[in-house]
Write a protein that holds these residues in place. Structure first.
Motif, PDB file in Angstrom:
ATOM      1  N   LYS A 221     -75.364  85.253  46.971  1.00  0.00           N
ATOM      2  CA  LYS A 221     -74.387  85.274  45.890  1.00  0.00           C
ATOM      3  C   LYS A 221     -74.651  84.204  44.842  1.00  0.00           C
ATOM      4  CE  LYS A 221     -69.528  84.944  44.718  1.00  0.00           C
ATOM      5  NZ  LYS A 221     -68.158  84.716  45.165  1.00  0.00           N
ATOM      6  N   ASP A 222     -74.962  82.998  45.274  1.00  0.00           N
ATOM      7  CA  ASP A 222     -75.175  81.901  44.322  1.00  0.00           C
ATOM      8  C   ASP A 222     -76.369  82.171  43.414  1.00  0.00           C
ATOM      9  OD1 ASP A 222     -72.988  80.484  45.300  1.00  0.00           O
ATOM     10  OD2 ASP A 222     -74.210  79.346  46.725  1.00  0.00           O
ATOM     11  N   GLN A 223     -77.454  82.703  43.973  1.00  0.00           N
ATOM     12  CA  GLN A 223     -78.634  82.995  43.163  1.00  0.00           C
ATOM     13  C   GLN A 223     -78.371  84.135  42.181  1.00  0.00           C
ATOM     14  OE1 GLN A 223     -81.980  83.689  45.731  1.00  0.00           O
ATOM     15  NE2 GLN A 223     -81.991  81.590  46.499  1.00  0.00           N
TER      16      GLN A 223
END
Length: 156
Positions: free
Chosen positions: A60-62
């Motif tokens: 999710k962060d990437q």
């Protein structure tokens, strides 16, 4: 009262940006816009890899960072890099922009606004973390890229 200083700051930034864009040499404009589009493409590839090609690798962060990067570049004023003389190769920089791009500014603006809206929506959807929603919005964002390429980019 707080709105007035913000408005003045925004107008000052706009004036500086307008003056700076007028000073960009055609070869630099081509180089900068190619860099921006390449970086967006790389980030689109990261989203595609993690949501379509290999969803097991989803991070999710990437994906959110990639989507926010795309939105930031889309909203950065790339249109200012289409200066006179950048409609053809200049100073060793090659361009694939068709002359029609410079002649059909209303259509260009319509496509650019659609791309910006879809890129912003991609960042918003990515923040939610729903992979299926991200895939759907990724497709919509990609379609706006393709619409400009189809109309205003020369084939290799």
């Amino acid at each position: 009262m707080k709105k007035l200083p913000k408005l003045l700051l925004a107008l000052s930034a706009l004036a500086v940006a307008a003056g700076a864009s007028a000073q960009v040499k055609p070869e630099d404009a081509i180089k900068y816009r190619k860099a921006g589009y390449s970086y967006m493409s790389w980030n689109m590839g990261k989203i595609k890899e993690q949501t379509i090609d290999n969803p097991a690798a989803y991070n999710k962060d990437q994906v959110l960072a990639a989507a926010r990067t795309i939105a930031a570049i889309a909203n950065s004023g790339m249109g200012a890099l289409y200066v006179p003389g950048s409609d053809k190769d200049a100073g060793g920089q090659k361009t694939r922009v068709k002359p029609e791009f410079f002649q059909q500014q209303e259509e260009v603006g319509k496509i650019a606004r659609a791309f910006n809206a879809e890129a912003n929506k991609l960042a918003e959807v990515a923040a939610g973390g729903d992979v299926n929603a991200i895939k759907a919005q990724f497709g919509k964002t990609g379609e706006t890229c393709k619409s400009c390429h189809d109309k205003f980019r020369m084939k290799d």
